[in-house]
Design an enzyme around this catalytic site. Structure first.
Site, mmCIF file in Angstrom:
data_model
loop_
_atom_site.group_PDB
_atom_site.id
_atom_site.type_symbol
_atom_site.label_atom_id
_atom_site.label_comp_id
_atom_site.label_asym_id
_atom_site.label_seq_id
_atom_site.Cartn_x
_atom_site.Cartn_y
_atom_site.Cartn_z
ATOM 1 N N LEU A 1 7.147 -3.162 -1.555
ATOM 2 C CA LEU A 1 8.027 -1.824 -1.635
ATOM 3 C C LEU A 1 7.082 -0.724 -1.097
ATOM 4 O O LEU A 1 7.700 -0.020 -0.568
ATOM 5 C CB LEU A 1 8.193 -1.341 -3.142
ATOM 6 C CG LEU A 1 8.829 -0.478 -3.655
ATOM 7 C CD1 LEU A 1 10.328 -0.672 -3.300
ATOM 8 C CD2 LEU A 1 8.773 -0.275 -5.068
ATOM 9 N N CYS A 2 6.046 -0.758 -1.025
ATOM 10 C CA CYS A 2 5.029 0.081 -0.283
ATOM 11 C C CYS A 2 5.296 0.461 1.090
ATOM 12 O O CYS A 2 5.329 1.554 1.840
ATOM 13 C CB CYS A 2 3.733 0.105 -0.745
ATOM 14 S SG CYS A 2 2.779 -1.445 -0.394
ATOM 15 N N THR A 3 5.394 -0.770 1.519
ATOM 16 C CA THR A 3 5.798 -0.779 3.185
ATOM 17 C C THR A 3 7.162 -0.076 3.412
ATOM 18 O O THR A 3 7.394 0.624 4.434
ATOM 19 C CB THR A 3 5.771 -2.377 3.696
ATOM 20 O OG1 THR A 3 4.486 -2.869 3.366
ATOM 21 C CG2 THR A 3 5.905 -2.275 5.143
#
EC number: 6.2.1.64
Length: 449
Positions: free
Chosen positions: A207-209
């Site tokens: 999700l952070c990417t």
């Protein structure tokens, strides 16, 4: 030129007219088996894509005259390189209806009945009507749903399986130059739910990417699918439908905008559809081989002229041609085909979220979006329901509450519904004495309509 009916099935008469070392013990050589194939046997094909088109053609040419086929998709330009029953003029038309029309026109005597709908739109009486169900699907969820359906049709008399209630499943799958075929006898051999770990893991992006540092066009598409869709709600409180062109178009346009912000190339409508629907690239030759194996197994099952495959075949022609067949074993605790209660050890102080996490993350259940309800004082109470946005918002507060705070006592039934199963599963909270931990709760699982 008139059809030579007498010689049309000569090749089948040679097979069915004599005994052999591989025949099943109950096989009787003669004309009855051929008559059954031509006049009585009812086959259902689920899926009319690359594999489904091959299956339909093979089974029709093998003498199966009564075939039904289900598919909810319409024909797209990208289908034409491998789904040979379709032409450019058919783009936008129903896959099942178009394929049925082509086969009915090309192969005399065959009656293919199409169903342009979701598998969930048809009831138990529909599925009970067939002798064999053949799967040509690219969806694990759809496979599990059909598997759950045929398992739910099994009848038991004093714990003994009524074999007349068994509807065999023949399942085929392909992924590039790899494929597999399997024969499932519900209640007797390993079912799809028993062997979920055999399916390739789904690719998930961090999700952070996707939110902060996208590098691939897929990251941009996932950002829109996972985050932007729920934030902007372009079509109201509805889930993404990968078969709705308006949904895919909106995701494609938003993904292209995000890609341009990060100087990422490669976002196309076709890639967007592939990411949203988790489409795996297909190769026509692999589909043809797997369909041929599946059709042969259908013929063996319906005529008893040869022992069916036992029970899982893998195929690989990446570097050379390799096949291997082995017996996939039943899971004695399978949620779909096992009649043995399932036990889950959870403290009464556990939060409802822990049950959701267990149902989703445990390979034994691998649910997608379980909804939980129960009966309290004779009234139905929804504990949590993710599939409906308005209900999810109202019941979200329950996720942080303990089972005790939700007034779930010993003997309480929790009814679980999920897209992977046609029926609900009932989990019964057992008394604390059922475990070494006086605070623990055990649950047994069974199916209900």
């Amino acid at each position: 030129m008139p059809l030579d009916v007498c010689n049309r099935w000569t090749h089948l008469r040679k097979i069915l007219g004599r005994n052999g070392p591989f025949c099943q013990s109950d096989y009787e050589a003669g004309s009855e088996a051929l008559k059954f194939v031509l006049e009585e046997c009812k086959i259902l094909i689920v899926g009319c894509g690359g594999l489904g088109c091959e299956l339909l053609k093979d089974l029709a040419l093998m003498g199966f005259m009564n075939i039904s086929i289900i598919d909810m998709d319409t024909i797209d330009l990208s289908n034409l390189n491998r789904q040979f029953l379709f032409r450019e003029k058919d783009i936008g038309c129903s896959k099942s209806e178009t394929a049925a029309k082509v086969i009915n026109e090309r192969i005399p005597g065959v009656k293919v009945k199409p169903y342009f709908c979701k598998i969930q739109d048809l009831d138990t009486d529909f599925y009970r009507n067939f002798h064999v169900i053949v799967l040509g699907l690219d969806s694990i969820v759809a496979r599990r749903w059909i598997n759950g359906m045929v398992c739910s049709l099994l009848n038991y008399d004093d714990g003994i399986l009524d074999q007349s209630s068994i509807i065999p499943l023949v399942d085929g799958g392909s992924e590039g130059f790899k494929g597999n075929a399997r024969v499932i006898i519900p209640g007797m051999t390993a079912c799809i739910e028993c062997t979920l770990d055999l399916f390739p893991p789904q690719i998930n992006y961090p999700l952070c990417t996707i939110a902060n540092t996208p590098r691939l066009p897929e990251h941009c598409i996932e950002y829109v699918r996972v985050l932007l869709w729920n934030r902007e709600k372009p079509f109201g409180d509805v889930a993404i439908d990968g078969d709705d062109a308006s949904h895919i178009q909106w995701i494609y346009e938003k993904s292209a905008e995000r890609a341009s912000q990060f100087n990422i190339n490669g976002v196309t409508y076709r890639l967007t559809q592939g990411v949203v629907k988790r489409i795996i690239p297909a190769v026509a030759s692999t589909n043809a081989i797997i369909a041929a194996v599946c059709s042969t197994e259908v013929f063996k099952i319906t005529t008893s002229c040869c022992t069916a495959m036992n029970n899982y075949m893998v195929f690989n022609d990446v570097d050379s041609i390799y096949t291997y067949t082995y017996e996939a074993e039943r899971n004695p605790n399978c949620l779909a085909c096992s009649r043995v209660p399932q036990e889950l050890n959870l403290s009464l102080e556990s939060q409802l979220q822990e049950i959701i996490d267990l149902l989703v993350n445990d390979e034994k259940y691998a649910m997608k979006s379980p909804g939980l309800t129960t009966m309290i004082n004779g009234k139905n109470r929804t504990l949590y329901m993710q599939s409906v946005a308005s209900i999810e918002e109202k019941t979200r507060v329950n996720l942080k509450k303990s089972l005790r705070e939700l007034n779930l006592s010993s003997g309480q039934e929790i009814i679980v519904a999920d897209v992977t199963r046609p029926n609900t599963s009932i989990f019964v909270l057992k008394p604390p004495s059922a475990s070494n931990d006086p605070q623990s709760v055990s649950a047994s699982s069974s199916s209900s309509s």
